[in-house]
Design an enzyme around this catalytic site. Structure first.
Site, PDB file in Angstrom:
ATOM      1  N   TYR A  33       0.829  -1.199   0.000  1.00  0.00           N
ATOM      2  CA  TYR A  33       0.000   0.000   0.000  1.00  0.00           C
ATOM      3  C   TYR A  33       0.863   1.247   0.000  1.00  0.00           C
ATOM      4  CZ  TYR A  33       0.882   0.969   4.994  1.00  0.00           C
ATOM      5  OH  TYR A  33       1.475   1.279   6.187  1.00  0.00           O
ATOM      6  N   LYS A 147       6.514  -1.831   1.992  1.00  0.00           N
ATOM      7  CA  LYS A 147       5.298  -1.246   2.566  1.00  0.00           C
ATOM      8  C   LYS A 147       4.151  -2.251   2.399  1.00  0.00           C
ATOM      9  CE  LYS A 147       3.182   3.283   3.217  1.00  0.00           C
ATOM     10  NZ  LYS A 147       3.240   3.274   4.664  1.00  0.00           N
ATOM     11  N   GLU A 180      11.653   2.480  14.545  1.00  0.00           N
ATOM     12  CA  GLU A 180      10.749   3.540  14.077  1.00  0.00           C
ATOM     13  C   GLU A 180       9.434   3.429  14.838  1.00  0.00           C
ATOM     14  OE1 GLU A 180       9.521   2.887   9.968  1.00  0.00           O
ATOM     15  OE2 GLU A 180       9.508   0.727  10.271  1.00  0.00           O
ATOM     16  N   LEU A 205      10.869   1.419   7.404  1.00  0.00           N
ATOM     17  CA  LEU A 205      10.331   1.889   6.134  1.00  0.00           C
ATOM     18  C   LEU A 205      11.049   3.200   5.790  1.00  0.00           C
ATOM     19  CD1 LEU A 205       8.008   1.408   4.011  1.00  0.00           C
ATOM     20  CD2 LEU A 205       6.856   3.269   5.184  1.00  0.00           C
TER      21      LEU A 205
HETATM   22  N1  PDD Z   1       2.626   5.181   7.546  1.00  0.00           N
HETATM   23  N2  PDD Z   1       7.198   3.919   9.198  1.00  0.00           N
HETATM   24  C1  PDD Z   1       6.084   3.160   9.093  1.00  0.00           C
HETATM   25  C2  PDD Z   1       6.078   1.805   9.730  1.00  0.00           C
HETATM   26  C3  PDD Z   1       4.970   3.654   8.395  1.00  0.00           C
HETATM   27  O1  PDD Z   1       3.862   2.909   8.272  1.00  0.00           O
HETATM   28  C4  PDD Z   1       5.026   4.965   7.825  1.00  0.00           C
HETATM   29  C5  PDD Z   1       3.865   5.534   7.065  1.00  0.00           C
HETATM   30  C6  PDD Z   1       6.208   5.708   7.977  1.00  0.00           C
HETATM   31  C7  PDD Z   1       6.357   7.087   7.382  1.00  0.00           C
HETATM   32  O2  PDD Z   1       6.400   7.017   5.975  1.00  0.00           O
HETATM   33  P1  PDD Z   1       5.882   8.216   5.065  1.00  0.00           P
HETATM   34  O3  PDD Z   1       6.670   9.411   5.441  1.00  0.00           O
HETATM   35  O4  PDD Z   1       6.161   7.747   3.667  1.00  0.00           O
HETATM   36  O5  PDD Z   1       4.411   8.394   5.337  1.00  0.00           O
HETATM   37  C8  PDD Z   1       7.273   5.150   8.650  1.00  0.00           C
HETATM   38  C9  PDD Z   1       1.444   5.580   6.810  1.00  0.00           C
HETATM   39  C10 PDD Z   1       1.187   7.047   6.864  1.00  0.00           C
HETATM   40  C11 PDD Z   1       0.270   4.731   7.267  1.00  0.00           C
HETATM   41  O6  PDD Z   1       0.481   3.535   7.414  1.00  0.00           O
HETATM   42  O7  PDD Z   1      -0.822   5.246   7.459  1.00  0.00           O
END
Ligand code: PDD
Length: 290
Positions: A33, A147, A180, A205
């Site tokens: 996703y 992801k 994270e 991620l």
């Molecule tokens: N989450 N780490 C994890 C485990 C994440 O699921 C996300 C993003 C991030 C930050 O990535 P980005 O800057 O590309 O949004 C880091 C999204 C927002 C979600 O699952 O809703």
């Protein structure tokens, strides 16, 4: 105007949007996703998000259901039809529908679902106070760089945070280093004043917000170390913050029971948030003119 979703080739009312019960996403979490922020009607960092999607798909050997250009058009169309100004686009691709069997189906078509969600940027009141995080063991698999929609440890961790009255849970690896958050990347400004975030490998991620912010940090000539940090180092840090598509850059003022620095959002964190917001505002103007 009813909210629409895009499901396998059709724009359908959100309330009636559905996939087959043997979609492999539903049965095996066999899919990937993306969450792309929409700011003032424009997708933020669309290309890096599509690049990461491409990487996730190829790591799991799931085929693109259509060309990248076609996907871009659908994303734009759904935003337009839903009149979305500020919020998020969620898009999910799975290996498709097939009788339940672990191995890849001989023939299946990649399923694509896209939804939009209205969401205002984090309020000034929250930004002024910052948020708190708890720390929990990282119990995830070893390919957190993909992801994947398989998010059970993240769901459990976020719920634990909420029940503890916190905004996020920072996951900690077996060696005591923060990986994270459950849906965000983790940053500190160390006791020595160094901006630190974990380097990219399979344990985290590679957040798109993280990457954009790193570019801005380098452009601004701010010293940075991409390395691991422990919970103890974070608790002794001057500042801490998190980044994600939905939070942008959000100050953290408490880790477990320890206030971070003065207990108020740090100066560098505020500056970096301003840089980031100006980056997306700028990008939005550039795109509107293109
Ligand atoms: N989450 N780490 C994890 C485990 C994440 O699921 C996300 C993003 C991030 C930050 O990535 P980005 O800057 O590309 O949004 C880091 C999204 C927002 C979600 O699952 O809703």
């Amino acid at each position: 105007m009813p909210r629409l979703a895009y499901v396998n080739g059709r724009y359908v009312p959100h309330a009636q949007a559905a996939v087959h019960i043997e979609d492999r996403g539903y049965q095996f979490a066999d899919g990937v996703y993306e969450v792309v922020p929409v700011y003032r009607g424009i997708l933020v960092d669309e290309e890096p998000h599509l690049d990461r999607l491409d990487r996730s798909l190829s790591e799991l050997r799931i085929a693109w259901p259509m060309s990248r250009e076609a996907l871009r058009l659908i994303l734009g169309e759904l935003i337009r039809r839903n009149g979305l100004t500020n919020g998020l686009v969620y898009l999910q691709m799975t290996r498709g529908t097939a009788p339940r069997d672990h191995k890849f189906p001989a023939a299946s078509e990649t399923a694509l679902v896209i939804t939009t969600k209205r969401q205002n940027p984090i309020s000034e009141a929250v930004l002024a106070e910052g948020v708190s995080v708890i720390t929990i063991p990282d119990i995830r698999w070893r390919r957190c760089d993909i992801k994947s929609i398989s998010l059970l440890p993240n769901v459990l961790g976020k719920q634990q945070a909420v029940e503890a009255g916190a905004y996020e849970a920072w996951q900690v690896d077996d060696d005591g280093y923060v990986t994270e958050g459950t849906s965000t990347n983790a940053w500190i400004v160390s006791a020595e004043g160094q901006l630190v975030t974990r380097g990219v490998e399979h344990a985290i991620l590679n957040g798109i917000t993280r990457r954009s912010l790193l570019d801005l940090v380098r452009e601004a000539g701010i010293a940075l170390e991409e390395r691991r940090f422990t919970v103890a180092e974070a608790k002794a840090a001057r500042e801490a913050f998190l980044t994600s598509s939905s939070s942008f850059v959000l100050p953290i003022t408490r880790i477990d029971d320890s206030p971070v620095g003065s207990g108020k959002p740090g100066a560098l964190t505020k500056r970096l948030r301003e840089h980031y917001v100006s980056h997306i505002t700028h990008a939005e103007r550039k795109k509107a003119l293109a």
